[in-house]
Structure formats: structure tokens, C-alpha cells
Write a protein that holds these residues in place. Structure first.
Motif, PDB file in Angstrom:
ATOM      1  N   ASP A  69       0.826  -1.206   0.000  1.00 42.97           N
ATOM      2  CA  ASP A  69       0.000   0.000   0.000  1.00 42.97           C
ATOM      3  C   ASP A  69       0.866   1.264   0.000  1.00 42.97           C
ATOM      4  N   SER A  70       2.028   1.178   0.642  1.00 50.25           N
ATOM      5  CA  SER A  70       2.947   2.321   0.713  1.00 50.25           C
ATOM      6  C   SER A  70       3.741   2.503  -0.582  1.00 50.25           C
ATOM      7  N   LEU A  71       3.572   1.574  -1.524  1.00 57.32           N
ATOM      8  CA  LEU A  71       4.196   1.596  -2.858  1.00 57.32           C
ATOM      9  C   LEU A  71       5.719   1.524  -2.833  1.00 57.32           C
ATOM     10  N   HIS A  72       6.321   1.268  -1.685  1.00 59.70           N
ATOM     11  CA  HIS A  72       7.783   1.216  -1.597  1.00 59.70           C
ATOM     12  C   HIS A  72       8.348  -0.160  -1.967  1.00 59.70           C
ATOM     13  N   ILE A  86      11.306  -6.148  -5.141  1.00 58.97           N
ATOM     14  CA  ILE A  86      11.918  -4.845  -5.424  1.00 58.97           C
ATOM     15  C   ILE A  86      11.540  -3.960  -4.238  1.00 58.97           C
ATOM     16  N   HIS A  87      12.541  -3.503  -3.508  1.00 60.60           N
ATOM     17  CA  HIS A  87      12.325  -2.682  -2.318  1.00 60.60           C
ATOM     18  C   HIS A  87      13.018  -1.350  -2.553  1.00 60.60           C
ATOM     19  N   VAL A  88      12.239  -0.265  -2.562  1.00 62.68           N
ATOM     20  CA  VAL A  88      12.797   1.054  -2.872  1.00 62.68           C
ATOM     21  C   VAL A  88      13.052   1.824  -1.583  1.00 62.68           C
ATOM     22  N   GLY A  89      14.315   2.028  -1.303  1.00 62.69           N
ATOM     23  CA  GLY A  89      14.709   2.830  -0.150  1.00 62.69           C
ATOM     24  C   GLY A  89      14.810   2.042   1.135  1.00 62.69           C
ATOM     25  N   ILE A  90      15.373   2.720   2.117  1.00 56.05           N
ATOM     26  CA  ILE A  90      15.503   2.159   3.458  1.00 56.05           C
ATOM     27  C   ILE A  90      14.564   2.963   4.359  1.00 56.05           C
ATOM     28  N   ASP A  91      13.651   2.276   5.019  1.00 54.21           N
ATOM     29  CA  ASP A  91      12.652   2.880   5.915  1.00 54.21           C
ATOM     30  C   ASP A  91      11.633   3.757   5.187  1.00 54.21           C
ATOM     31  N   THR A  92      11.558   3.674   3.869  1.00 55.58           N
ATOM     32  CA  THR A  92      10.615   4.498   3.107  1.00 55.58           C
ATOM     33  C   THR A  92       9.164   4.069   3.311  1.00 55.58           C
ATOM     34  N   VAL A  93       8.942   2.924   3.939  1.00 55.59           N
ATOM     35  CA  VAL A  93       7.581   2.519   4.294  1.00 55.59           C
ATOM     36  C   VAL A  93       6.936   3.611   5.150  1.00 55.59           C
ATOM     37  N   ASN A  94       7.749   4.332   5.911  1.00 56.63           N
ATOM     38  CA  ASN A  94       7.251   5.399   6.791  1.00 56.63           C
ATOM     39  C   ASN A  94       6.654   6.583   6.028  1.00 56.63           C
ATOM     40  N   LEU A  95       6.918   6.660   4.730  1.00 57.32           N
ATOM     41  CA  LEU A  95       6.371   7.756   3.920  1.00 57.32           C
ATOM     42  C   LEU A  95       4.910   7.502   3.522  1.00 57.32           C
ATOM     43  N   ASN A  96       4.434   6.279   3.759  1.00 60.01           N
ATOM     44  CA  ASN A  96       3.043   5.914   3.450  1.00 60.01           C
ATOM     45  C   ASN A  96       2.633   6.258   2.015  1.00 60.01           C
ATOM     46  N   LYS A  98       3.884   8.621   0.047  1.00 60.92           N
ATOM     47  CA  LYS A  98       4.254   9.973  -0.392  1.00 60.92           C
ATOM     48  C   LYS A  98       5.557   9.893  -1.191  1.00 60.92           C
ATOM     49  N   GLY A  99       5.540  10.444  -2.388  1.00 65.94           N
ATOM     50  CA  GLY A  99       6.715  10.409  -3.243  1.00 65.94           C
ATOM     51  C   GLY A  99       6.801   9.185  -4.143  1.00 65.94           C
ATOM     52  N   PHE A 100       5.776   8.332  -4.112  1.00 66.86           N
ATOM     53  CA  PHE A 100       5.754   7.113  -4.921  1.00 66.86           C
ATOM     54  C   PHE A 100       4.531   7.118  -5.829  1.00 66.86           C
ATOM     55  N   ARG A 101       4.721   6.624  -7.042  1.00 66.35           N
ATOM     56  CA  ARG A 101       3.607   6.480  -7.990  1.00 66.35           C
ATOM     57  C   ARG A 101       3.749   5.132  -8.688  1.00 66.35           C
ATOM     58  N   ALA A 102       2.707   4.316  -8.592  1.00 65.78           N
ATOM     59  CA  ALA A 102       2.739   2.980  -9.205  1.00 65.78           C
ATOM     60  C   ALA A 102       2.200   3.030 -10.630  1.00 65.78           C
ATOM     61  N   HIS A 103       2.833   2.234 -11.492  1.00 64.79           N
ATOM     62  CA  HIS A 103       2.362   2.074 -12.879  1.00 64.79           C
ATOM     63  C   HIS A 103       1.813   0.667 -13.099  1.00 64.79           C
ATOM     64  N   VAL A 104       1.800  -0.140 -12.031  1.00 63.87           N
ATOM     65  CA  VAL A 104       1.271  -1.505 -12.088  1.00 63.87           C
ATOM     66  C   VAL A 104       0.452  -1.764 -10.835  1.00 63.87           C
ATOM     67  N   LYS A 105      -0.272  -2.880 -10.842  1.00 59.47           N
ATOM     68  CA  LYS A 105      -1.019  -3.315  -9.664  1.00 59.47           C
ATOM     69  C   LYS A 105      -0.850  -4.830  -9.533  1.00 59.47           C
ATOM     70  N   GLU A 118       7.444   5.125 -10.121  1.00 54.97           N
ATOM     71  CA  GLU A 118       8.203   6.368 -10.184  1.00 54.97           C
ATOM     72  C   GLU A 118       8.324   6.867  -8.750  1.00 54.97           C
ATOM     73  N   ILE A 119       9.493   7.395  -8.437  1.00 52.16           N
ATOM     74  CA  ILE A 119       9.724   7.922  -7.103  1.00 52.16           C
ATOM     75  C   ILE A 119      10.185   9.370  -7.207  1.00 52.16           C
ATOM     76  N   ASP A 120       9.804  10.152  -6.227  1.00 51.51           N
ATOM     77  CA  ASP A 120      10.284  11.525  -6.138  1.00 51.51           C
ATOM     78  C   ASP A 120      11.485  11.482  -5.191  1.00 51.51           C
ATOM     79  N   GLN A 121      12.668  11.462  -5.770  1.00 51.10           N
ATOM     80  CA  GLN A 121      13.879  11.317  -4.980  1.00 51.10           C
ATOM     81  C   GLN A 121      14.043  12.445  -3.967  1.00 51.10           C
ATOM     82  N   ALA A 122      13.603  13.650  -4.311  1.00 50.18           N
ATOM     83  CA  ALA A 122      13.721  14.781  -3.392  1.00 50.18           C
ATOM     84  C   ALA A 122      12.868  14.553  -2.142  1.00 50.18           C
TER      85      ALA A 122
END
Length: 164
Positions: A69-72, A86-96, A98-105, A118-122
Motif C-alpha cells: 500500500d505504501s508503494l515502496h 523490489i524494495h525502494v529505499g531504506i525505511d521508506t515505508v514510513n512515507l506511506n 508519499k513520493g511514490f507512484r505505481a504504474h502496475v497493480k 516512479e519515485i520523487d527522490q527529493a
């Protein structure tokens, strides 16, 4: 599979399975990942990529079996039963998300090189997290070996692992 198909395919192997880079950037060896769950290999052989841009691509053909659900993070099942996380980032689950956009389900069939996230690296860096893209073979123990290639700079789709 019928008898004649078995005969025709006898001796043919689908191995090794090549796992491609999910992002373009600098490769990070498993032991150098900053999260001990990954660096210890506890959930399987893996490696990371410090991405140059915020696009994450499919490392293999398969099916998306899980999308958090957190898309990380997402799970993919591919040929011969290979399971990839595929795990994007360390502790990015905490962003819930935010900064993630899924192109698949979940349940989507995907092709190697297809855009997954897609991730917003900033956003990730402003929150104080790393955006390292980690690729894990979660069922690596079911195969004779998982070889992580010794690469430095990688491009999307470039082989980073071989599963035997």
C-alpha cells in the motif's frame, strides 16, 4: 504437457535466468546495504542500485504478486518460480506512499524493462531516507545458486544477477 512436447523440450533449460537492473545508477553490493535485513542476506541474495533518476523498471518477465500500500515494495513471480522483491529505499515505508507512484497493480503481467514505479527522490531524501533500489531473490535457496554480478555503473535491463 504431453509426451511429445516433453520429448521436444528434453535437455532444454530455462537457466540461467538473467535478472536485470531495475534502475540506472551505481550498484551497491549486498554487504554494503545499510539495512541489516538486506545486508545479511536474511531474506535472500540481493544487491542495490543508487538510482540516477526516479524510475523503477521490471527486472524480469512475470506477474506482480504483491504491491505494498505504501508503494515502496513489490513482489514479482517469474519463470521457473523465481520470486523477486523490489524494495525502494531504506525505511521508506514510513512515507506511506508519499513520493511514490505505481504504474502496475497486483496480478498485472509484466515484461522485463517495463516501468513499475516512479519515485520523487527529493521527497525521499528530504525525509532523511536513502532511495537505494534493492533487488532480492526471496526464494534463492530453492535454486542451485544466485550469482550477483560484479558491476559498478548499471543501466536499466543490464544483467545484475544470474539464477542457476
Amino acid at each position: 504437457m504431453n509426451f511429445f512436447e516433453k520429448l521436444k523440450n528434453r535437455g532444454k533449460s530455462s537457466f540461467p535466468i538473467a535478472v536485470g537492473a531495475s534502475a540506472t545508477g551505481k550498484m551497491v553490493k549486498m554487504e554494503q546495504l545499510s539495512d541489516p535485513v538486506f545486508s545479511s542476506g536474511a531474506i535472500g541474495p540481493c544487491c542495490g542500485i543508487d538510482p540516477q533518476e526516479g524510475k523503477i523498471y521490471a527486472p524480469i518477465d512475470g506477474e506482480v504478486v504483491t504491491l505494498m500500500d505504501s508503494l515502496h515494495a513489490l513482489g514479482i513471480k517469474g519463470a521457473q518460480g523465481v520470486e523477486i522483491l523490489i524494495h525502494v529505499g531504506i525505511d521508506t515505508v514510513n512515507l506511506n506512499g508519499k513520493g511514490f507512484r505505481a504504474h502496475v497493480k497486483a496480478k498485472d503481467k509484466i515484461k522485463k524493462g517495463q516501468l513499475l514505479l516512479e519515485i520523487d527522490q527529493a521527497v525521499i531524501k528530504e525525509a532523511g531516507y536513502l532511495d537505494t533500489v534493492i533487488t532480492v531473490v526471496t526464494n534463492g535457496s530453492e535454486f542451485s545458486s544466485v550469482e550477483v554480478m560484479d558491476q559498478s555503473d548499471v543501466q536499466v535491463g543490464m544483467d545484475i544477477m544470474q539464477i542457476h
